[in-house]
Write a protein that holds these residues in place. Structure first.
Motif, PDB file in Angstrom:
ATOM      1  N   GLU A   1       0.626  -1.245  -0.120  1.00 16.85           N
ATOM      2  CA  GLU A   1       0.034   0.046   0.097  1.00 16.85           C
ATOM      3  C   GLU A   1       0.914   1.305  -0.241  1.00 16.85           C
ATOM      4  N   ASP A   2       2.127   0.921  -0.383  1.00 19.51           N
ATOM      5  CA  ASP A   2       3.017   2.306  -0.328  1.00 19.51           C
ATOM      6  C   ASP A   2       3.230   2.903  -1.856  1.00 19.51           C
ATOM      7  N   GLU A   3       2.343   3.858  -2.033  1.00 18.01           N
ATOM      8  CA  GLU A   3       2.282   4.256  -3.528  1.00 18.01           C
ATOM      9  C   GLU A   3       3.403   4.762  -4.046  1.00 18.01           C
ATOM     10  N   ALA A   4       4.521   5.178  -3.068  1.00 28.47           N
ATOM     11  CA  ALA A   4       5.608   5.792  -3.754  1.00 28.47           C
ATOM     12  C   ALA A   4       6.319   4.452  -4.318  1.00 28.47           C
ATOM     13  N   LEU A   5       6.499   3.607  -3.364  1.00 29.08           N
ATOM     14  CA  LEU A   5       7.120   2.501  -3.786  1.00 29.08           C
ATOM     15  C   LEU A   5       6.620   1.734  -4.940  1.00 29.08           C
ATOM     16  N   LEU A   6       5.307   1.363  -4.962  1.00 26.24           N
ATOM     17  CA  LEU A   6       4.460   0.756  -6.166  1.00 26.24           C
ATOM     18  C   LEU A   6       4.622   1.748  -7.451  1.00 26.24           C
ATOM     19  N   GLY A   7       4.689   2.937  -7.227  1.00 24.91           N
ATOM     20  CA  GLY A   7       4.753   3.829  -8.703  1.00 24.91           C
ATOM     21  C   GLY A   7       6.329   3.919  -9.202  1.00 24.91           C
ATOM     22  N   PHE A   8       7.164   3.694  -8.269  1.00 26.47           N
ATOM     23  CA  PHE A   8       8.689   3.430  -8.760  1.00 26.47           C
ATOM     24  C   PHE A   8       8.577   2.145  -9.460  1.00 26.47           C
ATOM     25  N   LEU A   9       8.058   0.960  -8.860  1.00 21.37           N
ATOM     26  CA  LEU A   9       8.088  -0.316  -9.762  1.00 21.37           C
ATOM     27  C   LEU A   9       7.537  -0.156 -10.965  1.00 21.37           C
ATOM     28  N   ARG A  10       6.243   0.555 -11.163  1.00 26.25           N
ATOM     29  CA  ARG A  10       5.468   0.620 -12.304  1.00 26.25           C
ATOM     30  C   ARG A  10       6.435   1.587 -13.326  1.00 26.25           C
ATOM     31  N   ARG A  11       7.089   2.473 -12.911  1.00 27.38           N
ATOM     32  CA  ARG A  11       7.754   3.346 -13.880  1.00 27.38           C
ATOM     33  C   ARG A  11       9.120   2.633 -14.210  1.00 27.38           C
ATOM     34  N   ARG A  12       9.688   2.021 -13.663  1.00 29.65           N
ATOM     35  CA  ARG A  12      10.693   1.288 -13.736  1.00 29.65           C
ATOM     36  C   ARG A  12      10.923  -0.138 -14.480  1.00 29.65           C
ATOM     37  N   ALA A  13       9.839  -0.846 -14.279  1.00 24.62           N
ATOM     38  CA  ALA A  13       9.755  -2.269 -15.013  1.00 24.62           C
ATOM     39  C   ALA A  13       9.624  -2.086 -16.410  1.00 24.62           C
ATOM     40  N   PRO A  14       9.317  -1.341 -17.180  1.00 25.89           N
ATOM     41  CA  PRO A  14       9.166  -1.324 -18.672  1.00 25.89           C
ATOM     42  C   PRO A  14      10.751  -1.321 -19.277  1.00 25.89           C
ATOM     43  N   GLU A  15      11.595  -0.639 -18.451  1.00 29.90           N
ATOM     44  CA  GLU A  15      13.082  -0.561 -18.807  1.00 29.90           C
ATOM     45  C   GLU A  15      13.752  -1.802 -18.646  1.00 29.90           C
ATOM     46  N   CYS A  16      13.470  -2.692 -17.851  1.00 27.68           N
ATOM     47  CA  CYS A  16      14.208  -3.773 -17.245  1.00 27.68           C
ATOM     48  C   CYS A  16      14.084  -5.143 -18.199  1.00 27.68           C
ATOM     49  N   ARG A  17      15.302  -5.909 -18.179  1.00 33.03           N
ATOM     50  CA  ARG A  17      15.172  -7.126 -18.760  1.00 33.03           C
ATOM     51  C   ARG A  17      14.401  -8.214 -18.019  1.00 33.03           C
ATOM     52  N   TYR A  18      14.582  -7.919 -16.764  1.00 33.29           N
ATOM     53  CA  TYR A  18      13.605  -8.895 -15.854  1.00 33.29           C
ATOM     54  C   TYR A  18      13.241  -8.263 -14.718  1.00 33.29           C
ATOM     55  N   VAL A  19      11.973  -8.183 -14.461  1.00 32.09           N
ATOM     56  CA  VAL A  19      11.245  -8.055 -13.024  1.00 32.09           C
ATOM     57  C   VAL A  19      11.179  -9.129 -12.355  1.00 32.09           C
ATOM     58  N   THR A  20      11.594  -8.942 -11.055  1.00 30.12           N
ATOM     59  CA  THR A  20      11.931 -10.370 -10.133  1.00 30.12           C
ATOM     60  C   THR A  20      11.130 -10.201  -8.815  1.00 30.12           C
ATOM     61  N   SER A  21      11.133 -11.012  -7.986  1.00 23.18           N
ATOM     62  CA  SER A  21      10.834 -11.085  -6.496  1.00 23.18           C
ATOM     63  C   SER A  21      11.250 -12.503  -6.006  1.00 23.18           C
ATOM     64  N   VAL A  22      11.481 -12.354  -4.665  1.00 25.44           N
ATOM     65  CA  VAL A  22      11.727 -13.614  -3.826  1.00 25.44           C
ATOM     66  C   VAL A  22      10.682 -13.461  -2.827  1.00 25.44           C
ATOM     67  N   CYS A  23      10.009 -14.717  -2.411  1.00 28.62           N
ATOM     68  CA  CYS A  23       9.077 -14.970  -1.309  1.00 28.62           C
ATOM     69  C   CYS A  23       7.865 -14.049  -1.673  1.00 28.62           C
ATOM     70  N   THR A  24       7.544 -13.241  -0.393  1.00 34.55           N
ATOM     71  CA  THR A  24       6.224 -12.345  -0.819  1.00 34.55           C
ATOM     72  C   THR A  24       6.658 -11.017  -1.247  1.00 34.55           C
ATOM     73  N   GLY A  25       7.640 -11.060  -1.808  1.00 35.53           N
ATOM     74  CA  GLY A  25       7.935  -9.731  -2.983  1.00 35.53           C
ATOM     75  C   GLY A  25       6.998  -9.787  -3.991  1.00 35.53           C
ATOM     76  N   ALA A  26       6.785 -11.117  -4.503  1.00 35.78           N
ATOM     77  CA  ALA A  26       5.690 -11.357  -5.451  1.00 35.78           C
ATOM     78  C   ALA A  26       4.272 -10.542  -5.317  1.00 35.78           C
ATOM     79  N   LEU A  27       3.822 -10.470  -3.891  1.00 33.99           N
ATOM     80  CA  LEU A  27       2.769  -9.853  -3.684  1.00 33.99           C
ATOM     81  C   LEU A  27       2.745  -8.318  -3.786  1.00 33.99           C
ATOM     82  N   VAL A  28       4.062  -7.508  -3.645  1.00 32.64           N
ATOM     83  CA  VAL A  28       4.241  -6.371  -3.946  1.00 32.64           C
ATOM     84  C   VAL A  28       4.219  -6.108  -5.201  1.00 32.64           C
TER      85      VAL A  28
END
Length: 238
Positions: free
Chosen positions: A88-115
């Motif tokens: 529910e951290d909009e600053a963090l979620l916004g950063f992820l949304r902005r940066r994901a398209p530039e990445c070769r891989y967007v990844t997570s470990v454990c409950t990071g997948a829920l973020v």
């Protein structure tokens, strides 16, 4: 590879930091990926202030912030109890949304997948997470995979619970730098696990123990459900 000197092209990997992460979710992959040739790994947080891990007293210092972060080739979101607030951290979620398209891989470990799911970045993908949270992924339009420690679907790579972070990072290494590099790092780390007790997954554990852990986790699971409902509603509303 660079045709002149055979040095692999540079990579920049960003690991997200937020309070109450499970330290091993980050430390295992960090230890592997920092050994990749010509790879810069960054710890990214909202501010330069130190971030304390969950329960263990370890504190990490960010090396980049949302507002001052170079382009990324790889984005990794660890998990832990703090993932609930992160969802529910909009600053963090916004950063992820902005940066994901530039990445070769967007990844997570454990409950990071829920973020990632809360940011809408796993919708329509196959993914995994910690066994206690696996069913939660379906609420976000994710095809949850129960029987794999690492799931690779297009440009998304997810690891299951905590200790799977090393498996996850070695699999990612093979994608980024080739299997030979992954094998070399595996040997350097003497990654040859022999669990002294086994039963580290509900599919092979004593059913009574699985039931006991579920019962003990009931209040935590209830808080997860409440937050999941709020986040899923916001995603549906756009």
């Amino acid at each position: 590879m660079d045709a002149q000197d055979n040095v692999p092209a540079p990579l920049v990997a960003g690991f997200m930091l937020f309070p109450d992460q499970t330290h091993l979710d980050l430390a295992g992959p960090w230890e592997v990926l920092t050994r990749l040739p010509n790879c810069l790994c960054l710890l990214i947080a909202a501010s330069p202030m130190p971030v304390e891990s969950s329960g263990c007293g370890l504190t990490l210092f960010p090396t980049a912030t949302y507002d001052a972060c170079p382009p990324l080739d790889l984005l990794c979101v660890p998990g832990g109890p703090g993932h609930l607030a992160a969802m529910e951290d909009e600053a963090l979620l916004g950063f992820l949304r902005r940066r994901a398209p530039e990445c070769r891989y967007v990844t997570s470990v454990c409950t990071g997948a829920l973020v990632l799911a809360a940011a809408g970045l796993l919708t329509g993908y196959r993914a995994t997470t910690h066994w206690l949270s696996l069913e939660r992924l379906t609420r976000f339009g994710v095809d949850a995979v129960a029987d794999q420690r690492v799931v690779h679907d297009r440009d998304r790579v997810t690891g299951s619970g905590v200790t799977a972070g090393i498996d996850f990072a070695l699999s990612l290494t093979a994608l980024l730098r080739g299997e030979d590099v992954a094998r070399r790092i595996s040997l350097q780390l003497e990654y040859h696990p022999e669990p002294p007790f086994g039963g580290g997954h509900p599919s092979v554990a004593d059913p009574a123990l699985v039931a006991k852990i579920r019962d003990q986790s009931a209040p935590y699971l209830a808080s997860m459900s409440e937050i999941d409902a709020r986040v899923a509603d916001r995603l549906r509303q756009g």
